[in-house]
Design a protein around this motif. Structure first.
Motif, PDB file in Angstrom:
ATOM      1  N   ASP A 111       0.721  -1.108   0.206  1.00  0.00           N
ATOM      2  CA  ASP A 111      -0.019   0.036   0.269  1.00  0.00           C
ATOM      3  C   ASP A 111       1.022   1.303   0.045  1.00  0.00           C
ATOM      4  N   LEU A 112       2.188   1.036   0.671  1.00  0.00           N
ATOM      5  CA  LEU A 112       2.899   2.354   0.795  1.00  0.00           C
ATOM      6  C   LEU A 112       4.638   1.780   0.419  1.00  0.00           C
ATOM      7  N   LEU A 113       5.140   2.664  -0.313  1.00  0.00           N
ATOM      8  CA  LEU A 113       6.765   2.323  -0.365  1.00  0.00           C
ATOM      9  C   LEU A 113       7.524   3.413   0.344  1.00  0.00           C
ATOM     10  N   VAL A 114       8.368   3.038   1.155  1.00  0.00           N
ATOM     11  CA  VAL A 114       9.239   4.149   1.717  1.00  0.00           C
ATOM     12  C   VAL A 114      10.681   3.874   1.468  1.00  0.00           C
ATOM     13  N   VAL A 115      11.149   5.029   0.951  1.00  0.00           N
ATOM     14  CA  VAL A 115      12.581   5.059   0.758  1.00  0.00           C
ATOM     15  C   VAL A 115      13.210   6.223   1.265  1.00  0.00           C
ATOM     16  N   GLY A 116      14.673   6.174   1.708  1.00  0.00           N
ATOM     17  CA  GLY A 116      15.415   7.243   2.008  1.00  0.00           C
ATOM     18  C   GLY A 116      15.881   7.987   0.921  1.00  0.00           C
ATOM     19  N   THR A 117      15.988   9.217   0.660  1.00  0.00           N
ATOM     20  CA  THR A 117      16.856   9.784  -0.329  1.00  0.00           C
ATOM     21  C   THR A 117      17.861  10.828   0.358  1.00  0.00           C
ATOM     22  N   HIS A 118      18.920  11.002  -0.201  1.00  0.00           N
ATOM     23  CA  HIS A 118      20.017  11.631   0.148  1.00  0.00           C
ATOM     24  C   HIS A 118      19.998  13.002  -0.301  1.00  0.00           C
ATOM     25  N   GLY A 119      18.964  13.350  -0.954  1.00  0.00           N
ATOM     26  CA  GLY A 119      18.849  14.900  -1.318  1.00  0.00           C
ATOM     27  C   GLY A 119      20.049  15.700  -2.081  1.00  0.00           C
ATOM     28  N   ARG A 120      20.701  14.620  -3.149  1.00  0.00           N
ATOM     29  CA  ARG A 120      21.788  15.169  -3.707  1.00  0.00           C
ATOM     30  C   ARG A 120      21.141  16.205  -4.844  1.00  0.00           C
ATOM     31  N   LYS A 121      21.885  17.199  -5.217  1.00  0.00           N
ATOM     32  CA  LYS A 121      21.651  18.013  -6.257  1.00  0.00           C
ATOM     33  C   LYS A 121      22.682  18.435  -7.179  1.00  0.00           C
ATOM     34  N   GLY A 122      22.548  18.985  -8.299  1.00  0.00           N
ATOM     35  CA  GLY A 122      23.550  19.471  -9.132  1.00  0.00           C
ATOM     36  C   GLY A 122      24.379  18.260  -9.669  1.00  0.00           C
ATOM     37  N   ILE A 123      25.721  18.499  -9.766  1.00  0.00           N
ATOM     38  CA  ILE A 123      26.548  17.334 -10.421  1.00  0.00           C
ATOM     39  C   ILE A 123      26.656  16.092  -9.553  1.00  0.00           C
ATOM     40  N   ALA A 124      26.467  16.057  -8.377  1.00  0.00           N
ATOM     41  CA  ALA A 124      26.443  14.735  -7.353  1.00  0.00           C
ATOM     42  C   ALA A 124      25.295  14.023  -7.814  1.00  0.00           C
TER      43      ALA A 124
END
Length: 149
Positions: A111-124
């Motif tokens: 019913d739900l999928l939970v994932v962590g995100t590192h929040g990288r932006k730009g070139i990374a």
């Protein structure tokens, strides 16, 4: 509302935070959690002539064992909190971890999928990509992204 929650685990602090959020929901809603760990690395070594690759069997076993240990430690923690839990270790070699996570969640009827995100932006972000973004784009169920901030 959410009775079947999948949490993608990779051993990072970010995935631990995602699990913490999923645990709160599971306690409130008497849900079951599937801890999902996807391994994609293939430990290889090139032979001296550079023409043949050789799987490093001991390294492959160590990688798989590490995934099993990760899942077992978190399974035990959730069980001690009286949260119903299952675990699954998937091995893939095609580089589509995000799609594999989404596909497994759908097969499990999440019913739900939970994932962590590192929040990288730009070139990374450009260089490393984002498994969380791939999950969000390919999932057929709601996705909760948990930032490591």
């Amino acid at each position: 509302m959410y009775q079947r929650i999948v949490v993608a685990m990779d051993g990072s602090d970010t995935s631990s935070k995602a699990l913490k959020e999923a645990s709160k929901l599971a306690r409130e809603m008497s849900s079951i959690i599937l801890l999902l760990h996807v391994r994609e690395e293939i430990p290889i070594m090139w032979e001296p002539d550079g023409m043949n690759m050789v799987l490093m069997q001991d390294s492959l076993i160590a990688v798989i064992d590490t995934g099993k240990e990760l899942l077992e430690a978190h399974r035990k923690m959730l069980t001690e909190q009286d949260i119903k839990v299952e675990t699954k270790l998937i091995e893939t070699y095609d580089g589509r971890i995000g799609s594999v996570i989404s596909d497994e969640a759908q097969k499990w009827n999440a019913d739900l999928l939970v994932v962590g995100t590192h929040g990288r932006k730009g070139i990374a972000h450009l260089l490393m990509g984002s498994v969380a973004e791939a999950v969000a784009r390919s999932a057929s169920m709601p996705v909760l992204l948990v930032r490591n901030s």
